[in-house]
Enzyme design. Sequence first.
Site, mmCIF file in Angstrom:
data_model
loop_
_atom_site.group_PDB
_atom_site.id
_atom_site.type_symbol
_atom_site.label_atom_id
_atom_site.label_comp_id
_atom_site.label_asym_id
_atom_site.label_seq_id
_atom_site.Cartn_x
_atom_site.Cartn_y
_atom_site.Cartn_z
ATOM 1 C CG HIS A 161 95.803 -54.981 -17.905
ATOM 2 N ND1 HIS A 161 94.668 -54.254 -17.645
ATOM 3 C CD2 HIS A 161 95.371 -56.232 -18.236
ATOM 4 C CE1 HIS A 161 93.600 -55.019 -17.825
ATOM 5 N NE2 HIS A 161 94.008 -56.217 -18.196
ATOM 6 C CG ASP A 380 87.608 -45.375 -39.264
ATOM 7 O OD1 ASP A 380 88.673 -45.142 -39.870
ATOM 8 O OD2 ASP A 380 86.481 -45.154 -39.744
#
Length: 403
Positions: A161, A380
């Site tokens: 993170h 994608d």
Amino acid sequence: MGVFELGVKQQGEPALVPPAEETPKGPYFLSNLDQNIAVIVQTVYCFRGAGDGDGSSASVVLRESLAKVLVHYYPLAGRMTISGEGKLAVDCTGEGAVFVEAEADCAMADIGDVTEPDPSVLGKLVYSVPGAKNILEMPLLAAQVTKFKCGGFVLGLAINHCMFDGVGAMEFVNSWGETARGLPLSLPPALDRAVLRARDPPQLEFPHHEFAQITDDDGADEVAPPPHDGAPLLYRSFRFTAASISRLKALAPLEGRPCTTFEALAGFVWSARTRALGMAPSRRSKLLFAVDGRPRFAPPLPAGYFGNAIVLTSAACAAGELAAASLPRAVRLVRGAVEAVTDAYMRSAVDYFEATRARPSLASTLLITAWSRLPFRAADFGWGPPAAYGPAALPEKEEVTAA
């Protein structure tokens, strides 16, 4: 979920994927907004198939495109270290991200609903370094591609993170997807984090209650035993429909603009959890959550800022006020915490850490992380958007994830 046993077998040893081209080496600065979130975030993306029957081409495409996108995001190919100031930093070694190929012994549909994470199942789809003792012994990015008997596959990511927040992480995943599809990056990363350096000398203009420690003295005059009587807290997933959210908003009418979905849900969950814990009425209960500072900085951070631009803010009040089922009170406090996040507040928060090295306290605190607006479906890689996606691990006992 919970009774299903998922068998996953790694294909060979984890491999390092370095950038496809030579990249800068040496120290890479992490801002003070990166320092307090040194945790590994695990997510999974489920794809129905790569068009080759068994998903074997997915690993090749993902691995080759990862090497290419790391040229732009080269700090991810480095390793975490400690700077001379005693802060977290990145040593840009160019070693590479960790890449793992694996096979599952079932069809992808058998793992169930990934929006209700079971770490005993989904945890096997994300790579964890065996025996790693701390964040310094873990890669900044690890990717595991697990092929299923149905031809589908899961991309499991484990990302430090410190490297970016949710917005930045999704920009990276989108860039990786564009690279896999042979497209140029629509939003190249802005790598310079010096725009968020602390001022010299630090200027502390706000009290920053998000760091405040709630002690046993707060409400010590009234000690109520918790209703769970020492039993472990349970993790549950709740689905809020558009109709239920509308009802919540109607229960919390505020002056001025109507309350937002986040304000209504945060106020409701905070109140409900406080009541469920049976906290003494006079004990203070704190809510902690992050606000995206990108549009709030003056001037705004550059598009594609690579790093954490979230700033913690908080609300607090006596537990008795929340237990009284006063949703409007909770929502007003949430709104006030959001509106307090200005450029001056955020600069002060950066300086506050510089001066104090304080860590946010989670005592008597609920931490809410909102993922609902992150564009997970934009991941994608050439096979269309993921059929399902979500976190692979459960929140901590003090945390709620709004996805």
